[in-house]
Design a protein around this motif. Sequence first.
Motif, short mmCIF file in Angstrom:
data_model
loop_
_atom_site.label_atom_id
_atom_site.label_comp_id
_atom_site.label_asym_id
_atom_site.label_seq_id
_atom_site.Cartn_x
_atom_site.Cartn_y
_atom_site.Cartn_z
N PRO A 243 0.92 -1.25 -0.13
CA PRO A 243 0.17 -0.16 -0.10
C PRO A 243 0.64 1.46 -0.02
CG PRO A 243 0.06 -0.96 2.10
CD PRO A 243 0.79 -1.87 1.36
N LEU A 244 0.55 2.32 -1.13
CA LEU A 244 1.26 3.57 -0.80
C LEU A 244 0.35 4.50 0.02
CD1 LEU A 244 1.89 3.84 -4.72
CD2 LEU A 244 3.45 4.05 -2.83
N ILE A 342 13.04 1.93 -9.75
CA ILE A 342 11.73 2.67 -9.25
C ILE A 342 12.10 3.96 -8.99
CG2 ILE A 342 9.88 2.46 -7.45
CD1 ILE A 342 10.82 -0.54 -7.44
N ALA A 343 11.46 4.91 -9.59
CA ALA A 343 11.62 6.33 -9.37
C ALA A 343 11.34 6.76 -7.94
CB ALA A 343 11.12 7.10 -10.25
N ALA A 344 12.00 7.64 -7.10
CA ALA A 344 11.40 8.21 -5.94
C ALA A 344 10.48 9.26 -6.24
CB ALA A 344 12.69 8.35 -5.16
N GLY A 345 9.59 9.44 -5.44
CA GLY A 345 8.48 10.59 -5.72
C GLY A 345 7.47 10.25 -4.88
N ALA A 346 6.32 11.34 -5.14
CA ALA A 346 5.21 11.49 -4.21
C ALA A 346 4.07 11.19 -5.31
CB ALA A 346 4.85 12.62 -3.96
N PHE A 347 3.01 10.27 -4.80
CA PHE A 347 1.95 10.08 -5.58
C PHE A 347 0.70 10.83 -4.94
CE2 PHE A 347 4.42 6.68 -6.33
CZ PHE A 347 4.33 6.27 -7.57
N MET A 348 -0.04 11.74 -5.81
CA MET A 348 -1.23 12.67 -5.22
C MET A 348 -2.48 12.18 -5.84
SD MET A 348 1.19 14.77 -3.95
CE MET A 348 -0.05 16.14 -3.56
N VAL A 349 -3.53 12.38 -5.00
CA VAL A 349 -4.96 12.07 -5.48
C VAL A 349 -5.66 13.36 -5.16
CG1 VAL A 349 -5.35 11.43 -2.94
CG2 VAL A 349 -6.68 10.33 -4.66
N GLU A 350 -6.68 13.51 -5.96
CA GLU A 350 -8.01 14.50 -5.83
C GLU A 350 -9.09 13.83 -6.27
OE1 GLU A 350 -7.37 17.61 -8.62
OE2 GLU A 350 -5.85 16.67 -9.58
N ALA A 351 -10.22 14.41 -5.89
CA ALA A 351 -11.64 13.92 -6.34
C ALA A 351 -12.66 14.83 -6.77
CB ALA A 351 -12.18 13.10 -4.96
N ASP A 352 -13.23 14.52 -7.74
CA ASP A 352 -14.14 15.55 -8.13
C ASP A 352 -15.64 14.93 -8.17
OD1 ASP A 352 -15.75 17.54 -9.36
OD2 ASP A 352 -14.84 17.02 -11.32
N TYR A 353 -16.64 15.06 -7.44
CA TYR A 353 -17.79 14.57 -6.99
C TYR A 353 -18.95 15.17 -8.00
CZ TYR A 353 -15.44 12.34 -3.01
OH TYR A 353 -14.36 11.71 -2.29
N ALA A 367 -9.49 18.16 -2.44
CA ALA A 367 -8.35 18.85 -2.83
C ALA A 367 -7.21 17.98 -2.95
CB ALA A 367 -8.31 20.12 -2.14
N LEU A 368 -6.36 18.51 -3.88
CA LEU A 368 -5.23 17.65 -4.14
C LEU A 368 -4.37 17.39 -2.94
CD1 LEU A 368 -3.48 16.57 -6.55
CD2 LEU A 368 -2.05 18.66 -6.56
N ALA A 369 -4.08 16.12 -2.62
CA ALA A 369 -3.47 15.68 -1.49
C ALA A 369 -2.53 14.50 -1.82
CB ALA A 369 -4.31 15.33 -0.37
N GLN A 370 -1.41 14.41 -0.86
CA GLN A 370 -0.22 13.22 -1.06
C GLN A 370 -1.11 11.93 -0.46
OE1 GLN A 370 3.79 13.97 -0.54
NE2 GLN A 370 4.01 12.19 0.62
N ILE A 371 -1.13 11.03 -1.35
CA ILE A 371 -1.74 9.80 -0.62
C ILE A 371 -0.44 8.73 -0.35
CG2 ILE A 371 -1.76 8.78 -3.10
CD1 ILE A 371 -4.32 6.92 -1.94
N GLY A 372 0.62 9.01 -0.92
CA GLY A 372 1.80 8.27 -0.54
C GLY A 372 3.15 8.81 -1.39
N ARG A 373 4.19 8.05 -1.02
CA ARG A 373 5.36 8.15 -1.80
C ARG A 373 6.35 7.06 -1.88
NH1 ARG A 373 10.43 10.23 0.57
NH2 ARG A 373 10.34 9.87 2.78
N ILE A 374 7.19 6.99 -2.94
CA ILE A 374 7.96 5.94 -3.12
C ILE A 374 9.53 6.64 -2.41
CG2 ILE A 374 9.52 4.54 -4.45
CD1 ILE A 374 7.14 4.23 -6.27
N ARG A 375 10.26 6.05 -1.64
CA ARG A 375 11.63 6.43 -1.26
C ARG A 375 12.50 5.65 -1.60
NH1 ARG A 375 13.97 4.28 3.25
NH2 ARG A 375 15.27 6.07 3.18
#
Length: 488
Positions: A243-244, A342-353, A367-375
Amino acid sequence: MDKTFLTSLAGVLLALASSMANGQTIDLDATGTLASPVGTVTFSDETLLNTNTVTAGGRTYYKLTASTSTDLQVNGKVGIRGALGRRIYIRHDLTNMVFAAAASDTGDGTTGTVRIPDAAADGSNTAVATQRESGGSVGSASVIYAAADGAVINADAVVSAFFEADQLAILPNTAGGISMSVFLDLSAALSGGTAVTSKEKTAITLARSVSTSVTPGQVTASVASSFTQLSSLGTLGPNAPQPLGSVNIRVGPTMGTHLNASSGDTVAALTDVMRPASSAMKFSGDFSVGRFSISADGCATSLANALKMNEAKDEATLNAASWGTGARSLCITVPNTNADPIAAGAFMVEADYSPLANAAFGPTDLALAQIGRIRRDGTTVQLPYLTTADEYNQRIVIVNRLSRAAGYNFVITAADDTTAVAGDMASGTIPANSTMVVSARDVVTVTGGTDASATLNVVATSAHIDVSTIQVNSRGQTDSVVYESMSN
């Protein structure tokens, strides 16, 4: 067991069942405690409709439906005896609300807007008729009823105001209050003067029913694999879905209920507050290495065909209907056969209802938020220049100050128009508390030229690793370069 007790218990249960059957009940005499709840009703903001409104005083009020079956019942004790020619007048005032349908002209024990079903307050069910004197029209915020002339009413008798489905409308972003005042004079009741008894409670509140929370997570690409594999996480193990992070969509409160303003039903599903088929979650990040999926159980299993990836593999979308309510994890799986870093970096999520048809207020988007990252773990050192030219003797010096051995590997990048192949010393182990010196010719073999570059990965913290190069030319001249050890 005492038969009298059983009879009383049966009566209490029957009264409770009757009250529940009559929909929502507001007690104006309650203290607002767990033992004496007011019974305030909460309606979902997302279910207020632009097509179901009342305009009064230049303001727009939104109609409410208290129950799918019957009414909103507001109870309050009279608080004064009505007898011997003393006639009482009962006034109900609405705060932030108006009548969306006219109040009845009369009331009795079982019908009408305002009723006095047990005037004696002794269980005899002796009803007193009421007559509407003023107010109660569509768009008004008060109504006055008079008890029948000469009626004997106990001070503990309960007045019940029954507001039928679609009979009340409320201003948005407010709480709706209902008061009951008792007068002995009609003129005082009409003017809203000093009442003999008066009580008021918040009867209706509005609340957002959709809430979305994000719990960010993290996975680690292992330097020992040149970042082609993920490190083990808990019991999942390497190369299993990991899980990220997760997103949780909740509909309704954690306790109690929200009611649908159009039907009175309990709000509990996405379809109650939005159009899931046209709502979407969007994820962004580097999806180029590994397989990405959505899971409802922490990545143990995946929701089939949930994520739709774009061609560039930097965005993925998910239909909210596929998501559903509850926590869902964004998962990454890297197979054992993967050879790409595997690139390091953040993963973002947003929702449009997408709101309900004709909804006055749509769900609150995420609103755009960080859901996880790979380090990346370990230490990385960039070596922009390596040479195997005959006129140079270039050596790479690696210092390991750890009390344990540290693995290392060089990732070689060839210069233009050349071919570079990793040599025997391109990977290995640096002994504990030691300095290791390797020749550039043992790290890389270059064809079609003499120069290359490399990235050195060391399975150790950067504070314990030093890297430099020493280059000696054919004339004995020396050039030393110290490189910065970067913690991943």
